[in-house]
Structures are given as C-alpha cells and as structure tokens.
Design a protein around this motif. Structure first.
Motif, PDB file in Angstrom:
ATOM      1  N   PHE A  33       0.804  -1.218   0.000  1.00  0.00           N
ATOM      2  CA  PHE A  33       0.000   0.000   0.000  1.00  0.00           C
ATOM      3  C   PHE A  33       0.843   1.276   0.000  1.00  0.00           C
ATOM      4  N   GLU A  34       2.163   1.114  -0.008  1.00  0.00           N
ATOM      5  CA  GLU A  34       3.098   2.248  -0.030  1.00  0.00           C
ATOM      6  C   GLU A  34       2.813   3.239   1.099  1.00  0.00           C
ATOM      7  N   VAL A  35       2.722   2.698   2.306  1.00  0.00           N
ATOM      8  CA  VAL A  35       2.523   3.495   3.512  1.00  0.00           C
ATOM      9  C   VAL A  35       3.571   3.080   4.537  1.00  0.00           C
ATOM     10  N   PRO A  36       3.836   3.918   5.535  1.00  0.00           N
ATOM     11  CA  PRO A  36       4.765   3.512   6.595  1.00  0.00           C
ATOM     12  C   PRO A  36       4.204   2.337   7.399  1.00  0.00           C
ATOM     13  N   LYS A  37       5.084   1.541   7.950  1.00  0.00           N
ATOM     14  CA  LYS A  37       4.642   0.395   8.745  1.00  0.00           C
ATOM     15  C   LYS A  37       3.804   0.849   9.934  1.00  0.00           C
ATOM     16  N   GLU A  38       4.110   1.998  10.506  1.00  0.00           N
ATOM     17  CA  GLU A  38       3.329   2.524  11.623  1.00  0.00           C
ATOM     18  C   GLU A  38       1.865   2.730  11.217  1.00  0.00           C
ATOM     19  N   THR A  39       1.621   3.117   9.973  1.00  0.00           N
ATOM     20  CA  THR A  39       0.252   3.270   9.480  1.00  0.00           C
ATOM     21  C   THR A  39      -0.474   1.932   9.498  1.00  0.00           C
ATOM     22  N   VAL A  40       0.211   0.877   9.118  1.00  0.00           N
ATOM     23  CA  VAL A  40      -0.377  -0.468   9.139  1.00  0.00           C
ATOM     24  C   VAL A  40      -0.792  -0.820  10.565  1.00  0.00           C
ATOM     25  N   TYR A  41       0.066  -0.524  11.544  1.00  0.00           N
ATOM     26  CA  TYR A  41      -0.262  -0.809  12.940  1.00  0.00           C
ATOM     27  C   TYR A  41      -1.436   0.051  13.422  1.00  0.00           C
ATOM     28  N   GLN A  42      -1.511   1.302  12.963  1.00  0.00           N
ATOM     29  CA  GLN A  42      -2.637   2.162  13.337  1.00  0.00           C
ATOM     30  C   GLN A  42      -3.944   1.642  12.730  1.00  0.00           C
ATOM     31  N   TRP A  43      -3.889   1.176  11.479  1.00  0.00           N
ATOM     32  CA  TRP A  43      -5.076   0.588  10.859  1.00  0.00           C
ATOM     33  C   TRP A  43      -5.570  -0.583  11.698  1.00  0.00           C
ATOM     34  N   ARG A  44      -4.624  -1.410  12.129  1.00  0.00           N
ATOM     35  CA  ARG A  44      -5.010  -2.582  12.928  1.00  0.00           C
ATOM     36  C   ARG A  44      -5.625  -2.146  14.252  1.00  0.00           C
ATOM     37  N   LYS A  45      -5.015  -1.170  14.910  1.00  0.00           N
ATOM     38  CA  LYS A  45      -5.515  -0.686  16.197  1.00  0.00           C
ATOM     39  C   LYS A  45      -6.915  -0.095  16.057  1.00  0.00           C
ATOM     40  N   LYS A  46      -7.154   0.642  14.965  1.00  0.00           N
ATOM     41  CA  LYS A  46      -8.449   1.282  14.733  1.00  0.00           C
ATOM     42  C   LYS A  46      -9.437   0.364  14.010  1.00  0.00           C
ATOM     43  N   ARG A  47      -8.964  -0.821  13.621  1.00  0.00           N
ATOM     44  CA  ARG A  47      -9.787  -1.808  12.890  1.00  0.00           C
ATOM     45  C   ARG A  47     -10.344  -1.251  11.596  1.00  0.00           C
ATOM     46  N   ILE A  48      -9.495  -0.536  10.845  1.00  0.00           N
ATOM     47  CA  ILE A  48      -9.944   0.041   9.580  1.00  0.00           C
ATOM     48  C   ILE A  48      -9.161  -0.488   8.381  1.00  0.00           C
TER      49      ILE A  48
END
Length: 81
Positions: A33-48
C-alpha cells in the motif's frame, strides 16, 4: 567472487500477478500500500485496515483477506461517487 543475494520479489508485483502463497507481514502490507509500517499498525488498532491475525507475538495477513479488503474498498468508493 561475490555471492548473489537471494532477493525476495516485490510484494506489490506478486499481488498484481496473483496472490502470494504465504501469509503477509506488516512490512509486506506497508510495501503493497506504499505506507509507513506505523500506518499499518494504526489501521489494525483502529480496525480500519485489512484484517490480520496473531501467530504468537507476530501479526500476519492472509492474502485472500487483503484482496477482499481492497475489493470492498473499491466498491465502497464507486458507490460513493
């Protein structure tokens, strides 16, 4: 004489050509998705983001679930337009 490094294929190219035959890591998702890994973790935390699951302390993503997530997002965007 130098040894050739065993380079892994780009996960984005693999997904475009067909689903990979392994579970994806957060690094793979970030690359796809060409995003930072931290964004992936935030998506998981927010369930989005794409749904993941734990194997011990590691997070993995089923490529089928990632593909379904993208398909659903595309459909939602088309419905909103």
């Amino acid at each position: 004489m130098s040894r050739a490094r065993s380079a892994q294929p780009d996960p984005r190219a693999t997904l475009r050509g067909g689903l990979p035959d392994r579970y994806l890591t957060p690094d793979d998702i970030a690359a796809i998705f060409e995003v930072p890994k931290e964004t992936v973790y935030q998506w998981r935390k927010k369930r989005i983001g794409p749904p993941g699951f734990r194997i011990g302390k590691h997070i993995r993503y089923d490529p089928v679930d990632v593909h379904a997530y993208v398909t659903n997002r595309k459909a939602a965007d088309q419905d909103a337009a």
